[in-house]
Design a protein around this motif. Structure first.
Motif, PDB file in Angstrom:
ATOM      1  N   PRO A   4       2.697 -25.836 -19.762  1.00 43.26           N
ATOM      2  CA  PRO A   4       2.458 -27.157 -20.041  1.00 43.26           C
ATOM      3  C   PRO A   4       2.360 -28.073 -18.547  1.00 43.26           C
ATOM      4  CG  PRO A   4       4.555 -26.917 -20.739  1.00 43.26           C
ATOM      5  CD  PRO A   4       3.873 -25.615 -20.273  1.00 43.26           C
ATOM      6  N   VAL A   5       2.769 -27.318 -17.586  1.00 43.94           N
ATOM      7  CA  VAL A   5       2.863 -27.856 -16.373  1.00 43.94           C
ATOM      8  C   VAL A   5       2.160 -27.065 -15.292  1.00 43.94           C
ATOM      9  CG1 VAL A   5       5.039 -29.273 -17.058  1.00 43.94           C
ATOM     10  CG2 VAL A   5       5.184 -26.957 -15.715  1.00 43.94           C
ATOM     11  N   HIS A  42       2.447 -25.460 -11.884  1.00 42.68           N
ATOM     12  CA  HIS A  42       3.546 -24.488 -11.225  1.00 42.68           C
ATOM     13  C   HIS A  42       3.160 -23.883  -9.878  1.00 42.68           C
ATOM     14  CE1 HIS A  42       1.677 -21.932 -14.166  1.00 42.68           C
ATOM     15  NE2 HIS A  42       2.151 -21.080 -13.524  1.00 42.68           N
ATOM     16  N   TYR A  88      -6.367 -24.859 -14.185  1.00 39.93           N
ATOM     17  CA  TYR A  88      -6.127 -26.003 -13.244  1.00 39.93           C
ATOM     18  C   TYR A  88      -5.635 -25.409 -12.085  1.00 39.93           C
ATOM     19  CZ  TYR A  88      -6.617 -29.009 -17.250  1.00 39.93           C
ATOM     20  OH  TYR A  88      -7.319 -29.332 -18.614  1.00 39.93           O
ATOM     21  N   THR A 136      -2.084 -24.100 -13.197  1.00 42.35           N
ATOM     22  CA  THR A 136      -1.587 -23.732 -14.670  1.00 42.35           C
ATOM     23  C   THR A 136      -2.790 -23.331 -15.404  1.00 42.35           C
ATOM     24  OG1 THR A 136      -0.277 -24.312 -16.566  1.00 42.35           O
ATOM     25  CG2 THR A 136      -1.839 -25.847 -15.786  1.00 42.35           C
ATOM     26  N   ARG A 143      -4.093 -22.864 -19.637  1.00 41.58           N
ATOM     27  CA  ARG A 143      -4.097 -23.234 -20.805  1.00 41.58           C
ATOM     28  C   ARG A 143      -5.471 -23.026 -21.592  1.00 41.58           C
ATOM     29  NH1 ARG A 143      -0.044 -25.281 -22.579  1.00 41.58           N
ATOM     30  NH2 ARG A 143      -1.052 -26.926 -23.821  1.00 41.58           N
ATOM     31  N   GLU A 148      -7.486 -24.802 -24.189  1.00 43.65           N
ATOM     32  CA  GLU A 148      -7.714 -25.959 -24.765  1.00 43.65           C
ATOM     33  C   GLU A 148      -8.739 -25.909 -25.951  1.00 43.65           C
ATOM     34  OE1 GLU A 148      -8.628 -28.135 -21.319  1.00 43.65           O
ATOM     35  OE2 GLU A 148      -6.437 -28.683 -20.700  1.00 43.65           O
ATOM     36  N   GLY A 179       5.103 -30.375 -12.236  1.00 47.28           N
ATOM     37  CA  GLY A 179       4.870 -31.422 -12.957  1.00 47.28           C
ATOM     38  C   GLY A 179       3.697 -31.428 -13.779  1.00 47.28           C
ATOM     39  N   PRO A 180       3.226 -32.630 -14.390  1.00 49.08           N
ATOM     40  CA  PRO A 180       2.039 -32.269 -15.609  1.00 49.08           C
ATOM     41  C   PRO A 180       0.872 -32.118 -14.807  1.00 49.08           C
ATOM     42  CG  PRO A 180       3.103 -34.743 -15.434  1.00 49.08           C
ATOM     43  CD  PRO A 180       3.981 -33.783 -14.614  1.00 49.08           C
ATOM     44  N   ILE A 181      -0.009 -32.016 -15.679  1.00 48.13           N
ATOM     45  CA  ILE A 181      -1.534 -31.886 -15.082  1.00 48.13           C
ATOM     46  C   ILE A 181      -1.926 -33.026 -14.774  1.00 48.13           C
ATOM     47  CG2 ILE A 181      -3.516 -30.946 -15.914  1.00 48.13           C
ATOM     48  CD1 ILE A 181      -2.195 -28.854 -17.801  1.00 48.13           C
ATOM     49  N   ALA A 214      -4.273 -36.404 -14.630  1.00 48.05           N
ATOM     50  CA  ALA A 214      -5.126 -36.826 -15.702  1.00 48.05           C
ATOM     51  C   ALA A 214      -6.484 -36.886 -14.543  1.00 48.05           C
ATOM     52  CB  ALA A 214      -4.649 -38.239 -15.964  1.00 48.05           C
TER      53      ALA A 214
END
Length: 156
Positions: free
Chosen positions: A48-49, A51, A69, A96, A98, A100, A151-153, A155
């Motif tokens: 989810p983050v 890295h 990403y 990261t 994902r 989706e 940290g988060p992807i 926006a």
């Protein structure tokens, strides 16, 4: 190597949450040079983050769509990779991966050198055998494995 060819039907499976990692070549098989797996990522799955880690990795998408990403800050690229696409990630690259989509996504993934990623996968899988792991413990395993959580992807 006495364990060739690999029978994917009976290969070792490591569960990382709902995502399945099928071991095709472990570090024990390759003297630590690589960790090769088939990743079977459920919809909504993946780290989810953002890295980064020193091992390089390459994704060969077999089915479904992975959203990858790559980059830092305002320069993060969102890459959609489908069947037949190959996405190489140089070691140290913030990223990261994902799923989706609403369908299963499957890729062949190779990490080199393999030891940090295999160590992380096995340690986290051991923590999740009885349910969701303590996130502080996951962060500690990541740090010991040379994985820096960013940290988060961002926006888009």
């Amino acid at each position: 190597m006495d364990n060739l060819p690999v029978d994917i039907a009976t290969a070792e499976r490591i569960m990382l949450g709902p995502d399945e990692t099928v071991v095709l070549a472990s570090c024990a098989d390759t003297n630590g040079d690589l960790f090769a797996v088939e990743v079977r990522m459920q919809p909504g799955g993946g780290p989810p983050v953002m890295h980064r880690h020193e091992p390089s990795e390459i994704y060969f998408v077999k089915e479904g769509v992975f959203t990858i990403y790559v980059g830092e800050g305002a320069d993060v690229q969102r890459i959609q990779a489908g069947p037949g696409d190959v996405v190489p990630l140089r070691g140290g690259t913030p990223h990261t991966v994902r799923n989706e989509s609403t369908e299963l996504a499957v890729a062949l993934v190779v990490h080199t050198p393999g030891q940090p990623m295999e160590r992380f996968c096995r340690a986290v899988a051991a923590m999740t055998s009885d349910g969701p792991p303590d996130m502080q413990a996951v962060l500690e395993v990541a740090s010991r494995s040379g994985i820096e959580m960013l940290g988060p992807i961002p926006a888009s």
